[in-house]
Design a protein around this motif. Structure first.
Motif, PDB file in Angstrom:
ATOM      1  N   ALA A  52       5.996 -10.459 -63.267  1.00 24.15           N
ATOM      2  CA  ALA A  52       5.171  -9.668 -64.051  1.00 24.15           C
ATOM      3  C   ALA A  52       4.231 -10.051 -65.265  1.00 24.15           C
ATOM      4  O   ALA A  52       4.750 -10.744 -65.980  1.00 24.15           O
ATOM      5  CB  ALA A  52       6.218  -8.434 -64.755  1.00 24.15           C
ATOM      6  N   PRO A  53       3.114  -9.687 -65.184  1.00 21.56           N
ATOM      7  CA  PRO A  53       1.950 -10.126 -66.168  1.00 21.56           C
ATOM      8  C   PRO A  53       2.530  -9.441 -67.329  1.00 21.56           C
ATOM      9  O   PRO A  53       2.823  -8.141 -67.600  1.00 21.56           O
ATOM     10  CB  PRO A  53       0.679  -9.831 -65.499  1.00 21.56           C
ATOM     11  N   SER A  54       2.293 -10.001 -68.686  1.00 19.21           N
ATOM     12  CA  SER A  54       2.534  -9.426 -69.959  1.00 19.21           C
ATOM     13  C   SER A  54       1.041  -9.349 -70.589  1.00 19.21           C
ATOM     14  O   SER A  54       0.198 -10.470 -70.795  1.00 19.21           O
ATOM     15  CB  SER A  54       3.377 -10.315 -70.752  1.00 19.21           C
ATOM     16  N   LEU A  55       0.724  -8.200 -71.029  1.00 19.26           N
ATOM     17  CA  LEU A  55      -0.810  -7.795 -71.402  1.00 19.26           C
ATOM     18  C   LEU A  55      -0.762  -6.813 -72.596  1.00 19.26           C
ATOM     19  O   LEU A  55       0.295  -6.104 -72.907  1.00 19.26           O
ATOM     20  CB  LEU A  55      -1.615  -7.453 -70.510  1.00 19.26           C
ATOM     21  N   SER A  56      -1.998  -6.871 -73.277  1.00 19.21           N
ATOM     22  CA  SER A  56      -1.989  -5.741 -74.303  1.00 19.21           C
ATOM     23  C   SER A  56      -2.646  -4.425 -73.374  1.00 19.21           C
ATOM     24  O   SER A  56      -3.148  -4.547 -72.406  1.00 19.21           O
ATOM     25  CB  SER A  56      -2.793  -6.279 -75.374  1.00 19.21           C
ATOM     26  N   VAL A  57      -2.588  -3.402 -74.265  1.00 20.55           N
ATOM     27  CA  VAL A  57      -2.996  -2.092 -73.813  1.00 20.55           C
ATOM     28  C   VAL A  57      -4.573  -2.143 -73.426  1.00 20.55           C
ATOM     29  O   VAL A  57      -4.922  -1.482 -72.235  1.00 20.55           O
ATOM     30  CB  VAL A  57      -2.879  -0.951 -74.735  1.00 20.55           C
ATOM     31  N   SER A  58      -5.416  -2.880 -74.133  1.00 11.98           N
ATOM     32  CA  SER A  58      -6.946  -3.014 -73.863  1.00 11.98           C
ATOM     33  C   SER A  58      -7.006  -3.798 -72.547  1.00 11.98           C
ATOM     34  O   SER A  58      -8.168  -3.520 -71.688  1.00 11.98           O
ATOM     35  CB  SER A  58      -7.665  -3.662 -74.800  1.00 11.98           C
ATOM     36  N   ASP A  59      -6.072  -4.351 -72.098  1.00 12.40           N
ATOM     37  CA  ASP A  59      -6.295  -5.482 -71.040  1.00 12.40           C
ATOM     38  C   ASP A  59      -5.721  -4.839 -69.582  1.00 12.40           C
ATOM     39  O   ASP A  59      -5.831  -5.380 -68.581  1.00 12.40           O
ATOM     40  CB  ASP A  59      -5.858  -6.952 -71.113  1.00 12.40           C
TER      41      ASP A  59
END
Length: 388
Positions: A52-59
């Motif tokens: 699973a990728p970990s990212l911020s809301v903007s990405d």
């Protein structure tokens, strides 16, 4: 340890070691199977967390459109999104935006989107003058010691970027079907004693449970709290929405992806070794129980065969003796003192009295405390006397 706890431990130990430990072995095997199944589920969840990728809301939007993320049957993709908690009413674009729809803690005054209030009534038990049946009741009613009531209030909320953020950059958190633990913060915790009443005195006198305290606790999910959302993300009408995955033990958490992986990997190892240990122990206990019961069955079968053989020999001897007695008339002075039908043919050891026929002598020997019917001396054995 109280008396009813000792009785419960004794009852459980007798049940566990019944059938030479077969019940205990079956219980250990069940626990081992449960550990292996949980290990398989956690291993699968660990592999999904790694991918699973970990990212911020903007990405989020750009990554969801990438085919590398793992997809579900409905097109949702498993992601880990980190952001700040905000009420959904601030982005609804209607009159609610003038007054955000949030919850306020009654105890601390903090604004939150989830408030959980738990009240636990703690009970005590005194045996009392008339409360002797309470020991038996306590074996099956231990859960009456505490009674807990929980109320959960919740408003729709979203995850946004910290600081400045634009309305398109947010993800709606869908709590439907979520069974994973929530990252709630305790803001109120107080134990209040309950004053005794005349009714409480009667409850104690007759050995019933009576309340002694009330534990009041309040937990909240605050606005602005920085958390991670692990779940299946999809776009509905251009708005990102994340919902829980039933295959993962996390949904909302304060941990990062790496911390989740370390925590889940440790739990997986514990489940693996516990499954191996419990499985090996259950195999040993069940093998011992099977061997013991097999030996007991063989010993019982051997005794049964010996009894059948001795019974057959005894019947043959009785028939032979009966035939001899029928052929000759037995004088009164030579009749058995017990049955008064057959000739005296067996002498008791060690007293040596020849007063019984062979059948009655055998029946005397089989008594719990065999004694000579004449001198009442302890009998060890009897011997058949043959006339030359």
């Amino acid at each position: 340890m109280s008396s009813h706890e000792q009785a419960l431990v004794s009852l459980l130990s007798q049940l566990a070691f019944s059938f030479d430990g077969a019940i205990l072995g079956a219980a250990l095997a069940y626990a081992a199977v449960r550990s292996v199944l949980k290990f398989a589920a956690n291993s699968s969840a660990l592999r999904k967390l790694h991918k699973a990728p970990s990212l911020s809301v903007s990405d989020l939007r750009s990554l969801i459109e990438n085919s590398e993320a793992e997809s579900d049957s409905d097109g949702s993709k498993l992601v880990i999104v980190r952001g700040n908690v905000e009420a959904k009413s601030v982005v609804d674009g209607n009159w609610k935006s003038l007054r955000p729809n949030v919850l306020v803690s009654h105890e601390s005054g903090d604004k939150a989107v989830i408030i959980q209030r738990t009240q636990t009534c703690i009970y005590n038990e005194w045996k009392g003058f008339f409360g002797w049946p309470s020991d038996l009741r306590a074996l099956f009613a231990r859960s009456w010691r505490e009674q807990e009531s929980t109320s959960l209030r919740m408003v729709p909320f979203i995850l946004v970027e910290g600081g400045q953020w634009s309305q398109p950059d947010y993800v709606v958190v869908n709590m439907d079907g979520a069974r994973q633990p929530l990252p709630l913060t305790t803001v109120y915790h107080q134990l209040q004693p309950i004053h005794a009443s005349p009714y409480t005195f009667l409850q104690a006198l007759f050995g019933h449970n009576y309340p002694v305290g009330l534990l009041d606790e309040e937990k909240i999910l605050q606005l602005g709290q920085y958390i991670s959302a692990v779940g299946l993300c999809s776009f509905k009408n251009g708005i990102a929405e994340i919902k829980p995955s039933k295959d993962l033990p996390y949904f909302l958490s304060v941990m990062t992806k790496d911390q989740m992986i370390v925590d889940l990997a440790f739990k997986t190892k514990v489940l693996l070794w516990s499954g191996i240990f419990l499985g090996s122990l259950s195999v040993g206990v069940l093998g011992y129980a099977v061997l013991r019961n097999w030996n007991k069955w063989k010993a019982w079968r051997h005794r049964r065969q010996l009894q059948q053989r001795s019974s057959a020999v005894s019947d043959d001897i009785d028939s032979q003796v009966a035939q001899e007695d029928d052929e000759t008339e037995v004088p009164d002075g030579e009749l058995c003192v017990i049955c008064l039908m057959r000739r005296r043919r067996s002498a008791f050891i060690p007293c040596g009295h020849l007063v019984c026929c062979q059948r009655c002598a055998i029946s005397v020997e089989r008594e719990v405390t065999p004694k000579c019917p004449v001198c009442r001396q302890q009998v060890r054995n009897s011997v058949r006397i043959y006339e030359s």
